[in-house]
Design an enzyme around this catalytic site. Structure first.
Site, mmCIF file in Angstrom:
data_model
loop_
_atom_site.group_PDB
_atom_site.id
_atom_site.type_symbol
_atom_site.label_atom_id
_atom_site.label_comp_id
_atom_site.label_asym_id
_atom_site.label_seq_id
_atom_site.Cartn_x
_atom_site.Cartn_y
_atom_site.Cartn_z
ATOM 1 N N PHE A 1 0.801 -1.225 0.000
ATOM 2 C CA PHE A 1 0.000 0.000 0.000
ATOM 3 C C PHE A 1 0.835 1.278 0.000
ATOM 4 O O PHE A 1 0.328 2.344 -0.339
ATOM 5 C CB PHE A 1 -0.936 0.019 1.228
ATOM 6 C CG PHE A 1 -0.252 0.436 2.504
ATOM 7 C CD1 PHE A 1 0.001 1.784 2.773
ATOM 8 C CD2 PHE A 1 0.166 -0.492 3.446
ATOM 9 C CE1 PHE A 1 0.647 2.182 3.947
ATOM 10 C CE2 PHE A 1 0.812 -0.110 4.605
ATOM 11 C CZ PHE A 1 1.051 1.237 4.850
ATOM 12 N N LYS B 1 -0.778 -7.287 -9.385
ATOM 13 C CA LYS B 1 -1.800 -7.388 -8.319
ATOM 14 C C LYS B 1 -1.500 -6.271 -7.335
ATOM 15 O O LYS B 1 -0.644 -6.385 -6.471
ATOM 16 C CB LYS B 1 -1.700 -8.758 -7.642
ATOM 17 C CG LYS B 1 -2.982 -9.251 -6.993
ATOM 18 C CD LYS B 1 -3.565 -8.348 -5.929
ATOM 19 C CE LYS B 1 -2.940 -8.513 -4.571
ATOM 20 N NZ LYS B 1 -3.447 -7.538 -3.575
ATOM 21 N N GLU C 1 -4.925 -3.981 -2.225
ATOM 22 C CA GLU C 1 -6.372 -3.692 -2.219
ATOM 23 C C GLU C 1 -6.667 -2.401 -1.449
ATOM 24 O O GLU C 1 -7.761 -1.846 -1.557
ATOM 25 C CB GLU C 1 -7.167 -4.871 -1.635
ATOM 26 C CG GLU C 1 -6.883 -5.214 -0.183
ATOM 27 C CD GLU C 1 -5.680 -6.147 -0.004
ATOM 28 O OE1 GLU C 1 -4.669 -5.984 -0.722
ATOM 29 O OE2 GLU C 1 -5.752 -7.016 0.870
ATOM 30 N N CYS D 1 9.712 1.377 3.847
ATOM 31 C CA CYS D 1 10.604 0.314 4.296
ATOM 32 C C CYS D 1 11.998 0.870 4.565
ATOM 33 O O CYS D 1 12.827 0.201 5.158
ATOM 34 C CB CYS D 1 10.661 -0.800 3.261
ATOM 35 S SG CYS D 1 11.393 -0.248 1.723
HETATM 36 P P1 NAD Z 1 1.283 -6.651 3.106
HETATM 37 O O1 NAD Z 1 2.272 -7.731 3.251
HETATM 38 O O2 NAD Z 1 0.132 -6.621 4.061
HETATM 39 O O3 NAD Z 1 0.616 -6.681 1.640
HETATM 40 C C1 NAD Z 1 1.398 -6.712 0.480
HETATM 41 C C2 NAD Z 1 0.626 -7.452 -0.617
HETATM 42 O O4 NAD Z 1 0.369 -8.784 -0.184
HETATM 43 C C3 NAD Z 1 -0.719 -6.823 -0.954
HETATM 44 O O5 NAD Z 1 -0.895 -6.834 -2.338
HETATM 45 C C4 NAD Z 1 -1.728 -7.731 -0.241
HETATM 46 O O6 NAD Z 1 -2.950 -7.839 -0.938
HETATM 47 C C5 NAD Z 1 -1.034 -9.072 -0.226
HETATM 48 N N1 NAD Z 1 -1.336 -9.881 0.978
HETATM 49 C C6 NAD Z 1 -1.652 -9.427 2.216
HETATM 50 N N2 NAD Z 1 -1.798 -10.477 3.071
HETATM 51 C C7 NAD Z 1 -1.541 -11.595 2.351
HETATM 52 C C8 NAD Z 1 -1.531 -12.994 2.672
HETATM 53 N N3 NAD Z 1 -1.802 -13.432 3.895
HETATM 54 N N4 NAD Z 1 -1.210 -13.858 1.681
HETATM 55 C C9 NAD Z 1 -0.918 -13.442 0.436
HETATM 56 N N5 NAD Z 1 -0.941 -12.126 0.081
HETATM 57 C C10 NAD Z 1 -1.251 -11.220 1.014
HETATM 58 O O7 NAD Z 1 2.082 -5.272 3.137
HETATM 59 P P2 NAD Z 1 1.511 -3.795 3.209
HETATM 60 O O8 NAD Z 1 0.949 -3.556 4.577
HETATM 61 O O9 NAD Z 1 0.666 -3.513 2.030
HETATM 62 O O10 NAD Z 1 2.857 -2.959 3.013
HETATM 63 C C11 NAD Z 1 3.690 -2.569 4.065
HETATM 64 C C12 NAD Z 1 4.871 -3.508 4.208
HETATM 65 O O11 NAD Z 1 5.615 -3.532 3.004
HETATM 66 C C13 NAD Z 1 5.860 -3.059 5.276
HETATM 67 O O12 NAD Z 1 6.249 -4.187 6.014
HETATM 68 C C14 NAD Z 1 7.023 -2.500 4.486
HETATM 69 O O13 NAD Z 1 8.268 -2.538 5.153
HETATM 70 C C15 NAD Z 1 7.003 -3.382 3.303
HETATM 71 N N6 NAD Z 1 7.696 -2.798 2.164
HETATM 72 C C16 NAD Z 1 8.905 -3.331 1.824
HETATM 73 C C17 NAD Z 1 9.638 -2.799 0.778
HETATM 74 C C18 NAD Z 1 10.972 -3.380 0.416
HETATM 75 O O14 NAD Z 1 11.479 -3.073 -0.653
HETATM 76 N N7 NAD Z 1 11.586 -4.202 1.237
HETATM 77 C C19 NAD Z 1 9.115 -1.724 0.052
HETATM 78 C C20 NAD Z 1 7.866 -1.218 0.400
HETATM 79 C C21 NAD Z 1 7.162 -1.769 1.470
#
Ligand code: NAD
Length: 484
Positions: free
Chosen positions: A149, A173, A176, A281
């Site tokens: 997000f 994808k 959401e 991140c």
């Molecule tokens: P998230 O893991 O909740 O969601 C990421 C994606 O995974 C979304 O598209 C979501 O629909 C999907 N998803 C969520 N739960 C899932 C599940 N149980 N099984 C399969 N798919 C699932 O992450 P978020 O809250 O959207 O984003 C924030 C996180 O992203 C933070 O931890 C941040 O550090 C990390 N992030 C990392 C980087 C990097 O390059 N390392 C960059 C940006 C963000």
């Protein structure tokens, strides 16, 4: 509703899909601004089928032809910068400046994609008389990108221009929570001349992600999100024998030495932990205070205290996320940590239903506390005090994450000592958000990344292609030997 219901984008057309939908909220005011479909494995399969059909035509073009699309796309991103930034601001809640920066970074990746013909040329060598070997890069086929997000335009664009310019076709994808930007990306790519079916968007939640991991016609995927999900996606995709690169969460340590420049350090640390309301991140999470740096901490508090929430500092993504962050802060204070700035009660006048928190700085945090170990993902900086650089490094190295780490010092020797020993993939010296700009690669270590290589820059070329090695003999004079 401020926006029409979100639709999937398949074969160059927007298309209703899904089994049910979710509300999309604007974090600035808590209003429902749209609905996003919860797509099914069947919706995904439709997208994969058209991407598969589009693959021979797209990959059959030369890379010099394919990148023409991205020259145009880069220009369109720039021309539509304000409009895209408004969309980002509404669905994500960040400030206008931050949203603009996100679009600019997307254009930078598109520019990198345009340089790929200069970077991926194969090589040829006469390996024995009359026999030559040639090595060339080929695309993988249909690939997928799953995004979080916190950067609705930028993180999808970490992958789209590169994976497509290299000849793959794809399914995106989006998160959401922020699905609006992807539709606009699809429109700009089409306007840039991308053929239908090459780029597709399937919205939804975990169901679509799991279907991507399981789909036999998807060759590779990248994932960006939390460590918990990154790990699960990596395991599932690789157990299905897919190539996977899954970027996870972070807990970035910023080490401050007494000889650091007070003003530079304070401005930089504050920008790092409050930028995008701490939802990056790359954000500063733990300030490791080496020896007596109280004058710098005082300045950091003054600087953070002068921030106007709602103007200089955007919103948290959801009410649920805000409550989680408040609970983390409360727990740390109950365990004896000392709040130097407490942003839990912030209310922005005129936007009382927005999800705001002000900068929060907590001193006297012990390394074993949850707030010192786990990702908070909000505008919160915790201070852990240590006696010397080696204790600081030991603390940083104990973190299971390894995205970024930074040092603030006036000493080149100390900076080098730190950068060689810190356990993170991206190191900052007097820089709190050490994002490598193109053509350098972006990626962390340890539990901040599962898989080999990085997601942008030169390293991404390896991930989104495979090598073909051709050995050729045209002349009889080459003779027969052990490898004929
Ligand atoms: P998230 O893991 O909740 O969601 C990421 C994606 O995974 C979304 O598209 C979501 O629909 C999907 N998803 C969520 N739960 C899932 C599940 N149980 N099984 C399969 N798919 C699932 O992450 P978020 O809250 O959207 O984003 C924030 C996180 O992203 C933070 O931890 C941040 O550090 C990390 N992030 C990392 C980087 C990097 O390059 N390392 C960059 C940006 C963000």
């Amino acid at each position: 509703m401020r926006y029409p219901e979100v639709q999937n984008y398949i074969d160059g057309r927007f298309k209703a899909g899904g089994n049910g939908s979710l509300e999309v909220y604007c974090p600035l005011d808590g209003e429902v601004i749209s609905y996003v479909p919860l797509s099914t494995p069947h919706d995904l399969d439709q997208a994969v089928t058209v991407a598969r059909r589009a693959f021979p035509g797209w990959s059959g073009q030369t890379i010099k032809e394919r990148v023409q699309v991205f020259y145009c796309y880069k220009t369109l991103l720039e021309q539509n910068k304000e409009q895209l930034a408004c969309l980002v601001q509404e669905e994500n809640g960040k400030t206008m400046d931050e949203a603009i920066a996100e679009v600019e970074k997307s254009a930078e990746v598109a520019e990198f994609a345009c340089s790929l013909p200069q970077l991926i040329g194969g090589w040829v060598l006469e390996v024995s008389p009359g026999v030559e070997c040639r090595e060339e890069r080929y695309p993988l086929g249909v690939v997928a990108s799953i995004t979080p997000f916190n950067f609705p335009i930028m993180v999808p664009n970490w992958t789209i221009p590169i994976m497509l310019a290299l000849g793959n076709t794809m399914v995106l994808k989006p998160s959401e929570q922020v699905p609006l930007g992807a539709g606009r990306i699809a429109e700009l790519l089409a306007q840039s001349g991308l053929p239908p079916g090459v780029f597709n968007v399937v919205n939804g939640d975990r169901t679509v992600v799991e279907a991507i991991c399981d789909h036999p016609d998807i060759q590779a995927l990248s994932f960006v999100g939390s460590t918990r999900v990154a790990r699960a996606v990596y395991k599932r995709a690789t157990s299905n024998l897919k190539r996977a690169l899954c970027m996870g969460g972070a807990k970035n340590h910023l080490v401050v030495l007494p000889d650091a420049d007070e003003v530079l350090t304070a401005e930089n640390v504050v920008a790092s932990f409050t930028g995008c309301a701490g939802q990056r991140c790359m954000a500063a999470a733990v300030l490791v205070a080496v020896g007596d740096v109280d004058h710098i901490i005082k300045r950091i508090c003054e600087e953070a205290g002068s921030i106007v929430t709602g103007e200089d500092l955007g919103a948290i993504i959801s009410q649920q996320a805000k409550e989680r962050i408040v609970d983390c802060i409360t727990e740390a204070i109950e365990e004896g940590a000392e709040p130097l700035l407490d942003g839990r009660k912030e209310i922005v006048t005129g936007r009382e239903n927005g999800y705001y928190l002000s900068p929060t700085i907590i001193d006297e945090v012990r390394p074993e506390m949850k707030i010192a170990r786990e990702e908070v993902f909000g505008p919160v900086l915790v201070i852990v005090r240590v006696k010397d650089i080696d204790e600081a490094l030991a603390l940083e190295n104990r973190s299971p994450y390894g995205n970024a780490a930074a040092i603030y010092t006036g000493s080149g020797g100390m900076a080098r000592y730190f950068s060689q020993r810190a356990g993170a993939g991206m190191i900052g010296v007097n820089i709190g958000v050490p994002v490598p700009r193109e053509p350098f690669s972006f990626g962390g270590w340890n539990q901040s990344r599962f898989g080999i290589g990085d997601i942008t820059g030169r390293s991404s070329i390896e991930f989104w292609t495979r090598l073909k090695k051709t050995t050729t003999k045209w002349s009889r004079e080459a003779g027969v030997n052990w490898m004929s």
